[in-house]
Write a protein that holds these residues in place. Sequence first.
Motif, PDB file in Angstrom:
ATOM      1  N   VAL A  18     -37.047  17.563  23.048  1.00 57.43           N
ATOM      2  CA  VAL A  18     -36.080  16.448  23.813  1.00 57.43           C
ATOM      3  C   VAL A  18     -34.850  16.257  23.043  1.00 57.43           C
ATOM      4  CG1 VAL A  18     -36.068  14.275  24.819  1.00 57.43           C
ATOM      5  CG2 VAL A  18     -38.340  15.511  25.012  1.00 57.43           C
ATOM      6  N   LYS A  19     -33.892  16.799  23.244  1.00 57.96           N
ATOM      7  CA  LYS A  19     -32.557  16.461  22.624  1.00 57.96           C
ATOM      8  C   LYS A  19     -32.072  15.246  22.987  1.00 57.96           C
ATOM      9  CE  LYS A  19     -31.594  21.684  22.016  1.00 57.96           C
ATOM     10  NZ  LYS A  19     -31.771  21.776  20.420  1.00 57.96           N
ATOM     11  N   ASN A  20     -31.086  14.952  22.036  1.00 57.22           N
ATOM     12  CA  ASN A  20     -30.348  13.742  22.510  1.00 57.22           C
ATOM     13  C   ASN A  20     -29.577  13.619  23.796  1.00 57.22           C
ATOM     14  OD1 ASN A  20     -31.244  12.714  19.736  1.00 57.22           O
ATOM     15  ND2 ASN A  20     -29.322  12.909  19.003  1.00 57.22           N
ATOM     16  N   ASP A  21     -29.217  14.549  23.964  1.00 60.73           N
ATOM     17  CA  ASP A  21     -28.450  14.575  25.240  1.00 60.73           C
ATOM     18  C   ASP A  21     -29.255  14.582  26.658  1.00 60.73           C
ATOM     19  OD1 ASP A  21     -26.108  15.119  24.618  1.00 60.73           O
ATOM     20  OD2 ASP A  21     -25.872  17.372  24.561  1.00 60.73           O
ATOM     21  N   GLU A  22     -30.836  14.830  26.425  1.00 66.18           N
ATOM     22  CA  GLU A  22     -31.671  14.739  27.656  1.00 66.18           C
ATOM     23  C   GLU A  22     -31.698  13.024  27.645  1.00 66.18           C
ATOM     24  OE1 GLU A  22     -35.386  16.666  27.512  1.00 66.18           O
ATOM     25  OE2 GLU A  22     -36.310  14.914  28.968  1.00 66.18           O
ATOM     26  N   LEU A  23     -31.849  12.352  26.690  1.00 66.70           N
ATOM     27  CA  LEU A  23     -32.020  10.936  26.718  1.00 66.70           C
ATOM     28  C   LEU A  23     -30.940  10.200  27.556  1.00 66.70           C
ATOM     29  CD1 LEU A  23     -33.297  10.081  23.134  1.00 66.70           C
ATOM     30  CD2 LEU A  23     -34.582  10.662  25.116  1.00 66.70           C
ATOM     31  N   THR A  24     -29.559  10.906  27.597  1.00 63.27           N
ATOM     32  CA  THR A  24     -28.653  10.136  28.216  1.00 63.27           C
ATOM     33  C   THR A  24     -28.824  10.268  29.676  1.00 63.27           C
ATOM     34  OG1 THR A  24     -27.307  12.120  28.328  1.00 63.27           O
ATOM     35  CG2 THR A  24     -26.789  11.024  26.243  1.00 63.27           C
ATOM     36  N   GLN A  25     -29.759  11.053  30.054  1.00 65.79           N
ATOM     37  CA  GLN A  25     -30.085  10.945  31.655  1.00 65.79           C
ATOM     38  C   GLN A  25     -30.813   9.754  31.988  1.00 65.79           C
ATOM     39  OE1 GLN A  25     -32.090  14.693  32.576  1.00 65.79           O
ATOM     40  NE2 GLN A  25     -30.809  16.007  31.385  1.00 65.79           N
ATOM     41  N   TYR A  26     -31.753   9.079  30.902  1.00 62.09           N
ATOM     42  CA  TYR A  26     -32.212   8.173  31.225  1.00 62.09           C
ATOM     43  C   TYR A  26     -31.898   6.423  30.761  1.00 62.09           C
ATOM     44  CZ  TYR A  26     -35.371  12.252  30.474  1.00 62.09           C
ATOM     45  OH  TYR A  26     -36.093  13.537  30.505  1.00 62.09           O
ATOM     46  N   MET A  27     -30.931   6.750  29.775  1.00 62.67           N
ATOM     47  CA  MET A  27     -30.388   5.234  29.302  1.00 62.67           C
ATOM     48  C   MET A  27     -28.906   5.388  29.003  1.00 62.67           C
ATOM     49  SD  MET A  27     -32.181   5.699  25.698  1.00 62.67           S
ATOM     50  CE  MET A  27     -34.024   6.489  26.127  1.00 62.67           C
ATOM     51  N   ASP A  28     -28.515   4.451  28.672  1.00 51.44           N
ATOM     52  CA  ASP A  28     -27.151   4.587  28.163  1.00 51.44           C
ATOM     53  C   ASP A  28     -27.095   4.625  26.682  1.00 51.44           C
ATOM     54  OD1 ASP A  28     -24.401   4.060  27.894  1.00 51.44           O
ATOM     55  OD2 ASP A  28     -24.355   1.856  28.296  1.00 51.44           O
ATOM     56  N   THR A  29     -26.697   5.721  26.289  1.00 53.80           N
ATOM     57  CA  THR A  29     -26.840   6.262  24.795  1.00 53.80           C
ATOM     58  C   THR A  29     -25.955   7.488  24.883  1.00 53.80           C
ATOM     59  OG1 THR A  29     -28.170   6.452  22.806  1.00 53.80           O
ATOM     60  CG2 THR A  29     -28.907   7.612  24.737  1.00 53.80           C
ATOM     61  N   SER A  30     -25.762   8.155  23.502  1.00 52.32           N
ATOM     62  CA  SER A  30     -25.092   9.525  23.442  1.00 52.32           C
ATOM     63  C   SER A  30     -25.494  10.139  22.093  1.00 52.32           C
ATOM     64  CB  SER A  30     -23.326   8.876  22.957  1.00 52.32           C
ATOM     65  OG  SER A  30     -23.411   8.512  21.974  1.00 52.32           O
ATOM     66  N   ASP A  31     -25.131  11.390  22.421  1.00 55.12           N
ATOM     67  CA  ASP A  31     -25.588  12.161  21.050  1.00 55.12           C
ATOM     68  C   ASP A  31     -24.938  11.613  19.573  1.00 55.12           C
ATOM     69  OD1 ASP A  31     -26.800  14.491  19.883  1.00 55.12           O
ATOM     70  OD2 ASP A  31     -24.778  15.434  19.851  1.00 55.12           O
ATOM     71  N   GLU A  32     -23.871  11.340  19.804  1.00 52.65           N
ATOM     72  CA  GLU A  32     -22.961  10.842  18.477  1.00 52.65           C
ATOM     73  C   GLU A  32     -23.433   9.545  18.061  1.00 52.65           C
ATOM     74  OE1 GLU A  32     -21.526  11.236  21.924  1.00 52.65           O
ATOM     75  OE2 GLU A  32     -21.068  13.516  21.466  1.00 52.65           O
ATOM     76  N   TRP A  33     -23.768   8.745  18.895  1.00 47.95           N
ATOM     77  CA  TRP A  33     -24.575   7.112  18.526  1.00 47.95           C
ATOM     78  C   TRP A  33     -25.781   7.598  17.821  1.00 47.95           C
ATOM     79  CZ3 TRP A  33     -28.585   4.120  18.087  1.00 47.95           C
ATOM     80  CH2 TRP A  33     -28.369   2.829  17.895  1.00 47.95           C
ATOM     81  N   ILE A  34     -26.767   8.249  18.485  1.00 47.59           N
ATOM     82  CA  ILE A  34     -27.980   8.599  17.942  1.00 47.59           C
ATOM     83  C   ILE A  34     -27.886   9.473  16.427  1.00 47.59           C
ATOM     84  CG2 ILE A  34     -30.270   9.693  18.236  1.00 47.59           C
ATOM     85  CD1 ILE A  34     -29.804   9.481  21.200  1.00 47.59           C
ATOM     86  N   ILE A  35     -27.060  10.387  16.350  1.00 46.24           N
ATOM     87  CA  ILE A  35     -26.829  11.079  15.134  1.00 46.24           C
ATOM     88  C   ILE A  35     -26.262  10.155  13.878  1.00 46.24           C
ATOM     89  CG2 ILE A  35     -25.765  12.882  14.007  1.00 46.24           C
ATOM     90  CD1 ILE A  35     -26.168  14.578  16.321  1.00 46.24           C
ATOM     91  N   GLU A  36     -24.948   9.407  14.373  1.00 45.71           N
ATOM     92  CA  GLU A  36     -24.668   8.543  13.317  1.00 45.71           C
ATOM     93  C   GLU A  36     -25.465   7.520  12.748  1.00 45.71           C
ATOM     94  OE1 GLU A  36     -20.793   6.756  14.898  1.00 45.71           O
ATOM     95  OE2 GLU A  36     -21.379   5.343  13.146  1.00 45.71           O
ATOM     96  N   ARG A  37     -26.250   6.822  13.917  1.00 50.55           N
ATOM     97  CA  ARG A  37     -26.920   5.648  13.179  1.00 50.55           C
ATOM     98  C   ARG A  37     -28.391   6.205  12.537  1.00 50.55           C
ATOM     99  NH1 ARG A  37     -24.758   0.648  14.881  1.00 50.55           N
ATOM    100  NH2 ARG A  37     -22.644   1.203  15.961  1.00 50.55           N
ATOM    101  N   THR A  38     -28.842   7.319  13.161  1.00 47.07           N
ATOM    102  CA  THR A  38     -30.247   7.764  12.746  1.00 47.07           C
ATOM    103  C   THR A  38     -30.443   9.155  12.171  1.00 47.07           C
ATOM    104  OG1 THR A  38     -30.940   8.835  14.766  1.00 47.07           O
ATOM    105  CG2 THR A  38     -30.959   6.331  14.836  1.00 47.07           C
ATOM    106  N   GLY A  39     -29.224   9.970  12.322  1.00 44.23           N
ATOM    107  CA  GLY A  39     -29.647  11.353  12.037  1.00 44.23           C
ATOM    108  C   GLY A  39     -30.404  12.184  12.929  1.00 44.23           C
TER     109      GLY A  39
END
Length: 331
Positions: A18-39
């Motif tokens: 499950v890549k970060n981009d898939e999560l953007t289908q379910y919730m208000d988030t982004s690949d950039e936010w997740i990578i920057e805050r969590t890696g």
Amino acid sequence: MPRTAFAGTGFYVPDRVVKNDELTQYMDTSDEWIIERTGIQERRWVTDGMTSAEMACRASKMAISAAGIEPGEIDAIVLGTLSPDVFFPGTGVFLQRDLGLEGIPALDVRAQCSGFVYGLSVADAWIKSGQYRTILLVGVEIHSTGIDVSTRGRDLAVLFGDGAGAAVLTATDEQDRGVLSTHIHADGNHAEMLWTEAAGSKNHPRISAEDIAAGRHYPRMEGREVFKHAVKRMPEVVMEALEANDLTTNDIDLLIPHQANLRISQMVQRRLGLEDDQVVNNIQRYGNTTAATIPIALAEAVRDERLERGDLLCLVAFGSGLTWGSALVRW
Ligand code: ACO
């Protein structure tokens, strides 16, 4: 007194990436936010039919094979998880059944992200006391079936993943290898800082429509506070272990921190003055699999030949409870 040696390691992660981009289908988030805050770039989620016991079994079989033993040589199972397949009994007995090890004890450890280090502490004491000679130690977690993947739960949902890791521990008379020490701690004053409140036996009934509407059946976390405690407690408990063994940070060859957040692991690394190649990070690929992060990372480190006989390995964990702990192992 015998020492506790790691004889074999193994891991299993579900096939579904499950890549970060898939999560953007379910919730208000982004690949950039997740990578920057969590890696984290991706994590694994189970598909229907996969259980914790089955993942634990697959990781265990790999560890047993790597150890070159028969399953029947295992004297006891210690299994860390915060996500048992059913409310009770614990996942350990299902694993015991699946491995065909009727009769041996199966102990579930509920220390959340510290489950593997807590379990190692118990197993090491059993081996040193002579009670058991060969112990299967497992960390396993399924988060994907229990997280709030709506925007309400996005702070936690992006962090967690599913997986299992295992190690076969054996008694050895060689005094120049094995577990040197374990140090484990807890602070229940912060129990509600990261918890899942329902369904719990303090509730009458254990779960209600109101609980579900309020999301109390999902894990909840004060992320910033957890972060602050993690970056304090993890270096502290590593120093406690080193001092207890008359060692210093210069003696550490490899550090495997619990994979909670890449930023946490990087801060721990800096505080201990370690180089990048001395620290194992795989959170980018698996997210936080709580009790399973350390054994998965350990199995990968072994596979990648990052440990040589005689190396000083340090494991350090921190998680809900709050619980934390460290282990020093002469490989
Ligand atoms: N996507 C986009 N935005 C988000 C997300 C998300 N997935 N999650 C939260 N946000 C928003 C918040 O709503 C907030 O918005 P606002 O400013 O409009 O209110 C903003 O991002 C900043 O939120 P913070 O919580 O302040 O962000 P922070 O930089 O602290 O990062 C995080 C959050 C990643 C959860 C961090 O606090 C963290 O990693 N904490 C430790 C978590 C941890 O280690 N937990 C597990 C350890 S124990 C165990 O494993 C069981």
